[in-house]
Design an enzyme around this catalytic site. Structure first.
Site, PDB file in Angstrom:
ATOM      1  N   TRP A 163       0.730  -1.167  -0.002  1.00 13.25           N
ATOM      2  CA  TRP A 163      -0.068  -0.090  -0.039  1.00 13.25           C
ATOM      3  C   TRP A 163       0.817   1.289  -0.006  1.00 13.25           C
ATOM      4  CZ3 TRP A 163      -3.939  -1.643  -1.860  1.00 13.25           C
ATOM      5  CH2 TRP A 163      -4.448  -3.034  -1.603  1.00 13.25           C
ATOM      6  N   ASP A 164       2.073   1.254   0.635  1.00 15.75           N
ATOM      7  CA  ASP A 164       3.006   2.409   0.576  1.00 15.75           C
ATOM      8  C   ASP A 164       3.417   2.495  -0.857  1.00 15.75           C
ATOM      9  OD1 ASP A 164       3.168   3.233   3.331  1.00 15.75           O
ATOM     10  OD2 ASP A 164       4.459   1.810   3.998  1.00 15.75           O
ATOM     11  N   CYS A 165       3.956   1.230  -1.347  1.00 15.57           N
ATOM     12  CA  CYS A 165       4.313   1.522  -2.678  1.00 15.57           C
ATOM     13  C   CYS A 165       3.477   1.893  -3.894  1.00 15.57           C
ATOM     14  CB  CYS A 165       4.883   0.321  -3.286  1.00 15.57           C
ATOM     15  SG  CYS A 165       6.341  -0.422  -2.307  1.00 15.57           S
ATOM     16  N   GLY A 168       2.565   5.717  -2.951  1.00 16.06           N
ATOM     17  CA  GLY A 168       3.826   6.652  -3.219  1.00 16.06           C
ATOM     18  C   GLY A 168       3.713   6.785  -4.863  1.00 16.06           C
TER      19      GLY A 168
END
Lengths: 406, 406
Positions: A163-165, A168
Site C-alpha cells: 500500500w505504501d508503494c 507513493g
C-alpha cells in the site's frame, strides 16, 4: 536515472515509505528533490535493514538522487529556512511533498502566505488523519485473511509494504497532475491522499467490493492458486519450486504442449464433463489439473524442462529467496541497464536500481546514490540567498548541520 | 472523479491489471480514455470475480470512466480505425497505452508514421519481452519465500497483485511525464516499463538488495512481525484479532500507556539489559514483548479497549475479511466522499470508488462506471470523421460492434 523531469523542483519533508518513495521516483526521473530533516535525522533515519555499523540501507534506498538539508525546526530561524525552501520562486518550484503532521507554520494555509500558487502533496494514514500505516491498513481491509494456505485460520501479512508503494506512486502522479494544472491555470493547491483510501479504492478496482456486494461471497484463503483461472506451484525432482500460470488460453495451451499432457487433459475434461478451455472451469477443477501435472515436475529437475518451457512460451518462474535473486538472476545485475553498482559512503558498493521506466527520447544515465544527512545543507542555503556569514552563524547556533553531525 | 486532467486523451489497447489500471487512474482524474477491444472482448473480458451470469466485476472495476469501442482488428478497415484513433490530432491527444504484443501495424515505428509526436506507453512482462505476470514475478524476486509463519517451508504468494498495481501507477506517471516533455519540446516518444523491472527496482528501493549484498543476510519468514521494529497480531477475548504497531517511539509509548505496561517493560528492559526505546531492540526482543502484551488482549474484547486505543493514538487495526470491510467499515461506504453507489447494467448497484486523490482546486464528482463493451463505438467513429453511412457499413461487415454483441 532518466532526466525527463529536469527543471522540476520538489521539497520533501517526509519519512518511511510512501512519501519518500514518491520523491525518490521523481528524483530518478530528473527532478531536483530536496529532502529536509531534523538535525539528528527523521523518524526513518535508522530504519531496518541496517548495516552492522547501524547505517540504514532502507534510507539509502528510498532517498536516492535527492539532496539533503538538516535543520533544527524547533527554532524560528529553522522554520524560516524551511519556509523559504518550500516557497522558493520559480515556475517549476513551489512543490511540497510531505507526510508530516506538523500544525501551524507548516500548514498549507500558512505556507501559501509565502507562495500563493504552492502545490502541497500531503500523504495521510486515513482520511481523518488517523495514524494508519501499511501494517494496519492491510489487516483492516482484508488481505491477510484471504492470504495463505487453504483452510488456515492464521492471517498472513505481506512483507512488501504494497500500500505504501502504490500510494507513493500515486502521490508522484498527483504532483505531476497538479503541476500540469498550475502550468495551465496558474493555480496551486492542496493535494491529499490517504493510504487507507488508496487500499480501499484498489479493493473496488479489483472487483472485490463488487464480489462481496453482488455475489455475497467472502473469498477464503486459496494458497498459491490464481483466483478464477489456473496457476500452481510445484516441487521439482531437485527440490526447487516453480510456479506455472494458465490464465489465458494461450498460456494453458503452452502448458499442455510443454508438459505433453494434452491427451490427459482431454480425458480429464471428458471425465469431469468440463470445458478446460474456459478459465473459470480451470479454476474450479484446479485440484484435478494439479494431480495430472504433479508427476511431470516431481520427476524432473528445473534444468530438464526450463529451457523447453521458455522456448514453448510457458509463463512460469522459479521460486527464489532474496539472496538467490541477487546471486542468480541476470535481470538483477548490471546486465540489466536499469542497474548500476554505486558506492555509498560508510556502507560500500552494491547494486542500485535507477528508474524502471525507459524513455526513448531521454537517455538513461547512472542513478545517483542517496545523500548523507545534511550533505547539501550549505549549497542549498546559498541557493536560498543566505550569505556565507549567515550560513556560518546557522552552523554555530546549531540551527543547521552538515554531513557527519548526526 | 476529479477532473484535473480534463482535455487529455489516451487510447488504451490493453488487458488485465497494470495497463488498464493506468488508464483507469487517468480516467478517474478526468482524462478521456478510450479503450479498444476485439469484438468479442479482450483477454480479461471474463476475468474473475464474475457474477452468476458471467459478468466480470474485475473488468467493471478496472475500466471505470473509460469509453469503449469494439473493432475487428484482423481486417484492414479495423486496423485503419484503430490507427486513426491512436494517432488522432490534437495537442492533448496522441497518447497510446498498451500491453499488447502485436507486431507490425501496431509497432511504435509504424504508428508514428501517422503521428510523429505520438507517445506510446508500453507495459511489458520482463525487459526482454518475456511473458511474465504478477503471479510469476513475485516468486521470482523472493517475496513468497519470505512471507508466512516463521519456520514454514511453504512459499506464500500474495492475493493482491501488488506488482501490477505499482506498475500501473508508474505507467500513468510515465504518461504524464512524457506528455509534459512533449508540451515543452514538441517531441513524442516510446516509453517502456517491465513488471519485473518495477519489482526488482522496489527490491532495491526497500534496501533488500543492499541487505543481501552488504550484510550477506537472506531474510527468512517472520510471520506478522514488522522487520526491524515491533508489530504483532493478538487474539482478543471475543475471538477478534488485532494488530498493533510500535515502529516509532511515539507509537511504542502509546502502546505502553494504553495497555498500562510501562512498568512491566521497564522491568523487562532491565532483565534483558536492552534499550526498548530503540526500534531494533524491540525487534530483537519481540517474542518477550509479545509475552508481556498477550494477557491484555486475551482478557479483553475489542470493544473494551478500542475506543481507549484510538484516544491514546495507538496505531492499531482489527483484522477483517473482505465482507467485514464492506459491511462494517464506515471508510468503505458512502460516508467516505471517495465512494458512490453506481448502477452497472446487467449487474446491479454497488459501492464504487473514485480517485483516492483529492485536489483542493478541483471538485470531486461521482465516479463513472465502466462502459459495456462497444458502448461508445458509434460516437467514437463519428469523432474520427466517419460518416453515418461508413459506420453503418462497418457494422454490416462486422468490422465494428456496438454494446450487447459480445
Amino acid at each position: 536515472m532518466v532526466k525527463i523531469l529536469e527543471g522540476l523542483r520538489i521539497v520533501e519533508g517526509a519519512a518511511f515509505v510512501a512519501a519518500p518513495l514518491a520523491g525518490m521516483t521523481l528524483a530518478q526521473m530528473g527532478a531536483d528533490v530536496i529532502r529536509f530533516d531534523r538535525i539528528r535525522g527523521g523518524l526513518d533515519h535508522e530504519r531496518w535493514p541496517v548495516t552492522e555499523t547501524g547505517r540504514s540501507l532502507f534510507w539509502a534506498g528510498l532517498n536516492k538522487g535527492k539532496r539533503s538539508i538538516a535543520v533544527d525546526m524547533t527554532t524560528p530561524e529553522g522554520q524560516e529556512i524551511v519556509t523559504r525552501l518550500i516557497c522558493a520562486p520559480g515556475p517549476q518550484a513551489g512543490i511540497y511533498l510531505t507526510n508530516l503532521r506538523v500544525r501551524g507554520w507548516m500548514d498549507y494555509d500558512a505556507l501559501r502566505q509565502h507562495r500563493e500558487d504552492l502545490i502541497m502533496m500531503s500523504v495521510k494514514g486515513d482520511r481523518s488523519g488517523g495514524p494508519q500505516v501499511d501494517y494496519t491498513v492491510n489487516p483492516a481491509i482484508g488481505f491477510p485473511s484471504a492470504t495463505g494456505p487453504e483452510g488456515s485460520e492464521e492471517p498472513v501479512g505481506h512483507v512488501l509494504p504494497a500500500w505504501d508503494c502504490i500510494t507513493g506512486q500515486q502521490a508522484a502522479l498527483g504532483i505531476l497532475a497538479a503541476e500540469r494544472h498550475r502550468a495551465r491555470t496558474g493555480k496551486g493547491q492542496l493535494v491529499e491522499i490517504a493510504l487507507k483510501d488508496m487500499a480501499l479504492a484498489m479493493l473496488g478496482n479489483l472487483g472485490i467490493i463488487g464480489e462481496v456486494s453482488v455475489n455475497k461471497y467472502d473469498r477464503p484463503k486459496m494458497g498459491n492458486s490464481l483466483y478464477g483461472a489456473y496457476a500452481q506451484d510445484f516441487v521439482c525432482a531437485d527440490g526447487a519450486r516453480v510456479i506455472i500460470v494458465g490464465l489465458t488460453n494461450r498460456q494453458w495451451d503452452n502448458i499442455q504442449r510443454a508438459t505433453d499432457t494434452r491427451a490427459a487433459f482431454e480425458a480429464l475434461a471428458q471425465r469431469l464433463n468440463a470445458d478446460l478451455d474456459k478459465e473459470g472451469e480451470r479454476f474450479k477443477h484446479r485440484a484435478e489439473i494439479t494431480k495430472v501435472l504433479k508427476p511431470f515436475f516431481a520427476s524432473r529437475s528445473v534444468d530438464a524442462f526450463g529451457t523447453e518451457f521458455d522456448r514453448a512460451g510457458v509463463t512460469w518462474a522459479r521460486y527464489r529467496t532474496f539472496m538467490d535473486v541477487v546471486e542468480q538472476d541476470p535481470d538483477c545485475s548490471v546486465e540489466n541497464p536499469m542497474f548500476s553498482m554505486l558506492d555509498y559512503p560508510g556502507i560500500g558498493a552494491y547494486l542500485t536500481p535507477g528508474s524502471p521506466i525507459a524513455f526513448s527520447d531521454v537517455e538513461r544515465t547512472c542513478p545517483r546514490r542517496a545523500p548523507s544527512l545534511g550533505e547539501n545543507t550549505d549549497e542549498i542555503l546559498a541557493e536560498l540567498g543566505y550569505s556565507d556569514r549567515d550560513v556560518g552563524a546557522f552552523h554555530d547556533a546549531k540551527i543547521v548541520a552538515g554531513p557527519g553531525s548526526e
